[in-house]
Design a protein around this motif. Structure first.
Motif: not given
Length: 74
Positions: A29-39
């Motif tokens: 698995t790859n894990e990513y953490e951050g801020v949802l910036s655009e949709a």
């Protein structure tokens, strides 16, 4: 959950901290953490906190629907 429900759920959380766990193979698995910036209509963009990874990563809504990724808002 349907695709329109997923899109609206993601758009309701713009600017929130997010953790995405992506299936990368049989037991990887790859894990990513951050801020949802655009949709956008087909994808959503996460600005990552880690300097080791690329600055942004994008995911399709269909990956949530097919459970290729798991999304948690922190």
């Amino acid at each position: 959950m349907s695709l329109p429900d997923i899109k609206s759920w993601i758009q309701d959380h713009l600017g929130s901290n997010i953790k995405v766990v992506e299936q990368a193979g049989r037991k990887r698995t790859n894990e990513y953490e951050g801020v949802l910036s655009e949709a956008f209509p087909a994808v959503f963009i996460v600005d990552l906190k880690s300097a080791e990874q690329p600055a942004h990563v994008s995911f399709t809504y269909g990956k949530i629907l097919t459970e290729d990724i798991k999304v948690v808002f922190v």
